[in-house]
Design a protein around this motif. Structure first.
Motif, PDB file in Angstrom:
ATOM      1  N   GLY A  40      87.033 -34.564 138.726  1.00 56.38           N
ATOM      2  CA  GLY A  40      85.663 -35.301 138.449  1.00 56.38           C
ATOM      3  C   GLY A  40      85.838 -36.288 137.786  1.00 56.38           C
ATOM      4  O   GLY A  40      86.205 -36.463 136.476  1.00 56.38           O
ATOM      5  N   CYS A  41      85.972 -37.552 138.208  1.00 59.94           N
ATOM      6  CA  CYS A  41      86.230 -38.890 137.646  1.00 59.94           C
ATOM      7  C   CYS A  41      85.050 -39.683 137.478  1.00 59.94           C
ATOM      8  O   CYS A  41      84.859 -40.902 137.298  1.00 59.94           O
ATOM      9  N   GLY A  42      83.990 -38.945 137.058  1.00 61.86           N
ATOM     10  CA  GLY A  42      82.695 -39.686 136.624  1.00 61.86           C
ATOM     11  C   GLY A  42      82.461 -39.858 135.114  1.00 61.86           C
ATOM     12  O   GLY A  42      83.462 -40.062 134.507  1.00 61.86           O
ATOM     13  N   GLN A  43      81.363 -40.051 134.667  1.00 59.89           N
ATOM     14  CA  GLN A  43      80.984 -40.586 133.377  1.00 59.89           C
ATOM     15  C   GLN A  43      81.784 -39.573 132.453  1.00 59.89           C
ATOM     16  O   GLN A  43      82.764 -40.248 131.714  1.00 59.89           O
ATOM     17  N   ARG A  44      81.817 -38.548 132.385  1.00 64.17           N
ATOM     18  CA  ARG A  44      82.618 -37.404 131.410  1.00 64.17           C
ATOM     19  C   ARG A  44      84.016 -37.609 131.779  1.00 64.17           C
ATOM     20  O   ARG A  44      84.820 -37.366 130.725  1.00 64.17           O
ATOM     21  N   GLY A  45      84.418 -37.420 132.813  1.00 66.25           N
ATOM     22  CA  GLY A  45      86.080 -37.447 133.317  1.00 66.25           C
ATOM     23  C   GLY A  45      86.627 -38.838 132.754  1.00 66.25           C
ATOM     24  O   GLY A  45      87.759 -38.746 132.121  1.00 66.25           O
ATOM     25  N   GLN A  46      85.794 -39.969 132.832  1.00 65.49           N
ATOM     26  CA  GLN A  46      86.339 -41.036 132.283  1.00 65.49           C
ATOM     27  C   GLN A  46      86.439 -41.483 130.936  1.00 65.49           C
ATOM     28  O   GLN A  46      87.101 -41.737 130.336  1.00 65.49           O
ATOM     29  N   SER A  47      85.369 -40.570 130.164  1.00 71.55           N
ATOM     30  CA  SER A  47      85.319 -40.694 128.720  1.00 71.55           C
ATOM     31  C   SER A  47      86.555 -39.948 128.221  1.00 71.55           C
ATOM     32  O   SER A  47      87.069 -40.461 127.183  1.00 71.55           O
ATOM     33  N   TYR A  48      86.727 -38.888 128.472  1.00 75.21           N
ATOM     34  CA  TYR A  48      88.078 -38.125 128.194  1.00 75.21           C
ATOM     35  C   TYR A  48      89.351 -38.663 128.368  1.00 75.21           C
ATOM     36  O   TYR A  48      90.394 -38.883 127.852  1.00 75.21           O
ATOM     37  N   SER A  49      89.466 -39.167 129.935  1.00 77.59           N
ATOM     38  CA  SER A  49      90.669 -39.801 130.387  1.00 77.59           C
ATOM     39  C   SER A  49      90.800 -41.081 129.580  1.00 77.59           C
ATOM     40  O   SER A  49      92.239 -41.368 129.661  1.00 77.59           O
ATOM     41  N   PHE A 207      67.495 -35.611 133.733  1.00 76.76           N
ATOM     42  CA  PHE A 207      66.652 -34.469 133.673  1.00 76.76           C
ATOM     43  C   PHE A 207      65.409 -34.482 134.521  1.00 76.76           C
ATOM     44  O   PHE A 207      64.728 -33.438 134.550  1.00 76.76           O
ATOM     45  N   VAL A 208      65.004 -35.502 135.070  1.00 75.70           N
ATOM     46  CA  VAL A 208      63.847 -35.644 136.062  1.00 75.70           C
ATOM     47  C   VAL A 208      64.732 -36.284 137.358  1.00 75.70           C
ATOM     48  O   VAL A 208      64.441 -35.312 138.254  1.00 75.70           O
ATOM     49  N   ARG A 209      65.395 -37.158 137.462  1.00 71.98           N
ATOM     50  CA  ARG A 209      65.608 -37.827 138.869  1.00 71.98           C
ATOM     51  C   ARG A 209      67.173 -37.154 138.861  1.00 71.98           C
ATOM     52  O   ARG A 209      67.790 -37.166 140.121  1.00 71.98           O
ATOM     53  N   GLY A 210      67.743 -36.897 138.098  1.00 78.24           N
ATOM     54  CA  GLY A 210      69.120 -36.926 137.925  1.00 78.24           C
ATOM     55  C   GLY A 210      69.964 -35.388 138.319  1.00 78.24           C
ATOM     56  O   GLY A 210      69.198 -34.377 138.847  1.00 78.24           O
ATOM     57  N   ASN A 211      71.049 -35.297 137.885  1.00 78.68           N
ATOM     58  CA  ASN A 211      71.879 -34.212 138.477  1.00 78.68           C
ATOM     59  C   ASN A 211      71.343 -32.775 137.504  1.00 78.68           C
ATOM     60  O   ASN A 211      71.509 -31.698 138.122  1.00 78.68           O
ATOM     61  N   TRP A 212      70.811 -32.961 136.431  1.00 78.35           N
ATOM     62  CA  TRP A 212      70.387 -31.928 135.796  1.00 78.35           C
ATOM     63  C   TRP A 212      68.730 -31.635 135.636  1.00 78.35           C
ATOM     64  O   TRP A 212      67.978 -30.897 134.940  1.00 78.35           O
ATOM     65  N   GLY A 213      67.957 -32.307 136.790  1.00 76.72           N
ATOM     66  CA  GLY A 213      66.591 -32.095 136.820  1.00 76.72           C
ATOM     67  C   GLY A 213      66.199 -30.770 137.408  1.00 76.72           C
ATOM     68  O   GLY A 213      64.715 -30.365 137.228  1.00 76.72           O
ATOM     69  N   ASN A 214      66.788 -30.078 138.080  1.00 71.59           N
ATOM     70  CA  ASN A 214      66.385 -28.994 139.099  1.00 71.59           C
ATOM     71  C   ASN A 214      67.423 -27.757 138.583  1.00 71.59           C
ATOM     72  O   ASN A 214      68.763 -27.879 138.833  1.00 71.59           O
ATOM     73  N   GLU A 215      66.801 -26.638 138.081  1.00 71.34           N
ATOM     74  CA  GLU A 215      67.453 -25.677 137.608  1.00 71.34           C
ATOM     75  C   GLU A 215      68.359 -24.860 138.529  1.00 71.34           C
ATOM     76  O   GLU A 215      69.474 -24.371 138.427  1.00 71.34           O
ATOM     77  N   ILE A 302      74.484 -44.294 139.008  1.00 68.52           N
ATOM     78  CA  ILE A 302      73.861 -44.005 140.087  1.00 68.52           C
ATOM     79  C   ILE A 302      74.392 -44.544 141.407  1.00 68.52           C
ATOM     80  O   ILE A 302      73.651 -44.594 142.645  1.00 68.52           O
ATOM     81  N   VAL A 303      75.727 -45.256 141.193  1.00 63.89           N
ATOM     82  CA  VAL A 303      76.191 -45.872 142.425  1.00 63.89           C
ATOM     83  C   VAL A 303      77.518 -45.433 142.446  1.00 63.89           C
ATOM     84  O   VAL A 303      78.394 -45.058 141.576  1.00 63.89           O
ATOM     85  N   ASP A 304      78.352 -45.425 143.747  1.00 62.77           N
ATOM     86  CA  ASP A 304      79.636 -45.060 144.048  1.00 62.77           C
ATOM     87  C   ASP A 304      80.398 -46.576 144.043  1.00 62.77           C
ATOM     88  O   ASP A 304      80.102 -47.103 144.992  1.00 62.77           O
ATOM     89  N   GLY A 305      80.977 -47.044 143.111  1.00 61.64           N
ATOM     90  CA  GLY A 305      81.648 -48.305 143.191  1.00 61.64           C
ATOM     91  C   GLY A 305      80.914 -49.327 142.107  1.00 61.64           C
ATOM     92  O   GLY A 305      80.453 -48.758 140.900  1.00 61.64           O
ATOM     93  N   ALA A 315      70.504 -48.082 145.794  1.00 58.65           N
ATOM     94  CA  ALA A 315      70.288 -46.591 145.401  1.00 58.65           C
ATOM     95  C   ALA A 315      68.919 -46.375 144.937  1.00 58.65           C
ATOM     96  O   ALA A 315      68.047 -45.239 145.152  1.00 58.65           O
ATOM     97  N   LEU A 316      68.038 -47.281 144.581  1.00 54.42           N
ATOM     98  CA  LEU A 316      66.731 -47.176 144.159  1.00 54.42           C
ATOM     99  C   LEU A 316      65.691 -47.172 145.336  1.00 54.42           C
ATOM    100  O   LEU A 316      64.838 -46.693 145.426  1.00 54.42           O
ATOM    101  N   ARG A 317      66.227 -47.805 146.550  1.00 52.90           N
ATOM    102  CA  ARG A 317      65.316 -47.684 147.592  1.00 52.90           C
ATOM    103  C   ARG A 317      65.582 -46.374 148.490  1.00 52.90           C
ATOM    104  O   ARG A 317      64.684 -45.643 149.054  1.00 52.90           O
ATOM    105  N   ASN A 318      66.613 -45.681 148.431  1.00 52.90           N
ATOM    106  CA  ASN A 318      67.115 -44.772 149.026  1.00 52.90           C
ATOM    107  C   ASN A 318      67.464 -43.313 148.385  1.00 52.90           C
ATOM    108  O   ASN A 318      67.472 -42.400 148.983  1.00 52.90           O
ATOM    109  N   GLY A 319      67.886 -43.430 147.225  1.00 59.18           N
ATOM    110  CA  GLY A 319      68.271 -42.475 146.380  1.00 59.18           C
ATOM    111  C   GLY A 319      67.526 -41.643 145.353  1.00 59.18           C
ATOM    112  O   GLY A 319      66.522 -42.159 145.163  1.00 59.18           O
TER     113      GLY A 319
END
Length: 479
Positions: A40-49, A207-215, A302-305, A315-319
């Protein structure tokens, strides 16, 4: 080239002969350099790496698993990873590691950073623990209590070093407070009051739009956002343990009934007639800061790249990050309180609120028999009743996330792996599980409207997991 051929080839390139002709791992002869796999090379993976770039003599990222192609490519380049050890899925990495273990008897790395989505933590951790990797797992431990217990069992069975992403423990701020508590210079710690001001646009983003908004896709917000708040409270009040917990909270604002009538039928911020008046406007949160040169959090997530105008607009139009906050499928609490009683009679209260200008700058008050500490994660004031004195402390901030907590955790984890000493992390998997148990018990209280006995709650959970495992063994035996 097959996974087996490529990993064997790379492994042999990383080996070297010692003076007596035997073969040893280069990592073991390079001043104790620890090799890392990052899943997992997202925000948290990058923070530790990032620590591997800051301290290349101490650790090195040698293999990764990341499904997003642009993120994977950028990470590979940043850490100069051999492309034969770059995988799209964690399952591919595990399979390659298994083949290498079977053929040359070595793992691909010393340790794994598990930084995938929360619901994946348990399966990824169990797979790598079974192969003997030391593990640093991002919070929370898992999204169900039963899975947390299974993780504890697997980690103990594997006898590996285990770190948990409870980064608040590892900031200079928290550690200095901890030293004062342990010194008993202010007497006995009797009560803690802590506030987690999530931040109005941070909550909307994560917690609304993102990965943790839906239980259903992740878990409840007390776990995904605040498990390390409960953990630091338990840590500071230790060795006493939670005995009773109650909790109240709800999703109050971010739902269809909260939508202004003037917004009409708009479901996306870029199409909304009152977007400029809305504090949760996606344009305000992402596009406006980008126009002023901010390409970091939260825009980059919110984007890849590359987070440029074109990609962010797309991303805002379609994501999901362009949706109206009142039109999403979010269902997690936007405010919650937790009350705790500990086995020695001490108490604590914790509040999480979305509706704040501060972003994650916890406010805390610690009440002792002979003094008080009041802090805000950057500084704290110590008042001694006996001396009628007050002194403000300004702990160093080494940079990075959580007041240096991210750096403190990865530094401690690498040293724990290098020396084989779990105690360097200041905790172990059982203590990690205990604080998670408290979080799950708090949510049980909120849902059922009862005070939960933490000891009985843990006993029941362990019996349930043991019963399930017994059934699985019986089923396997019968087949």
């Amino acid at each position: 080239m097959s996974i087996l051929a490529s990993t064997k080839s790379l492994w042999h390139r990383s080996m070297k002969h010692s003076s007596n002709g035997s073969v040893s791992e280069s990592t073991e002869t390079n001043s104790g350099q620890i090799t890392l796999a990052v899943v997992g090379c997202g925000q948290r993976g990058q923070s530790y790496s990032r620590y591997a770039l800051q301290e290349p003599g101490k650790c090195k990222v040698v293999t990764i698993a990341e499904p997003r192609p642009k993120t994977r490519a950028r990470f590979t380049e940043a850490y100069s990873i051999d492309r034969t050890l770059v995988f799209e899925t964690w399952q591919d990495l595990v399979a390659a590691s298994a083949e290498t273990l079977n053929t040359v008897g070595k793992r691909l790395a010393d340790a794994v950073i598990v930084a995938v989505q929360d619901h994946m933590h348990v399966e990824v951790t169990l797979a790598f623990a079974a192969q003997g990797y030391h593990i640093l797992c991002e919070k929370p431990m898992a999204t169900s209590l039963d899975d947390c217990i299974r993780m504890e069992e697997a980690i103990r069975k594997a006898n590996i070093i285990f770190g948990m992403g409870h980064v608040m423990r590892y900031s200079p701020y928290s550690q200095e407070i901890g030293e004062i508590i342990r010194s008993r210079s202010l007497g006995e710690l009797v009560n803690i009051v802590q506030l987690e001001p999530v931040g109005y646009y941070h909550f909307a983003h994560s917690f609304v739009r993102g990965n943790w908004g839906n239980e259903g896709r992740s878990s409840f917000s007390l776990l995904t956002k605040c498990c390390h708040d409960i953990d630091i409270i338990c840590h500071w009040l230790g060795p006493s343990t939670p005995s009773k917990v109650s909790s109240f909270g709800s999703l109050h604002h971010f739902k269809k009934s909260g939508k202004p009538a003037e917004a009409g039928n708009a479901t996306r911020c870029l199409d909304c007639p009152i977007e400029q008046e809305c504090p949760y406007s996606a344009k305000k949160i992402y596009l406006d800061p980008l126009a002023h040169g901010n390409t970091g959090w939260p825009i980059a997530t919110i984007v890849d790249g590359l987070p440029d105008i074109e990609n962010v607009n797309e991303a805002l139009r379609n994501g999901p990050y362009g949706q109206c906050v009142y039109e999403t499928d979010n269902d997690v609490c936007d405010h919650q309180v937790v009350n705790l009683e500990f086995s020695n009679g001490s108490t604590a209260s914790f509040t999480m609120a979305a509706f704040t200008t501060l972003i994650c700058s916890r406010q805390v008050r610690l009440h002792f028999t002979h003094g008080e500490i009041v802090g805000d994660m950057s500084k704290f004031t110590v008042s001694d009743f006996r001396k009628n004195s007050s002194r403000t402390h300004l702990p160093r901030n080494e940079g990075g996330g959580h007041g240096g907590g991210d750096l403190g955790l990865i530094r401690a984890f690498i040293e724990a792996v290098r020396t084989g000493r779990q105690d360097i992390l200041g905790t172990d998997v059982s203590e990690v599980l205990r604080s998670h148990l408290t979080v799950f018990a708090a949510e049980e209280s909120r849902l059922k409207g009862t005070v939960v006995d933490c000891v009985a709650y843990e006993k029941e959970a362990r019996q349930r997991v043991a019963g399930d495992e017994g059934k699985e063994i019986s089923a396997e035996a019968s087949t």
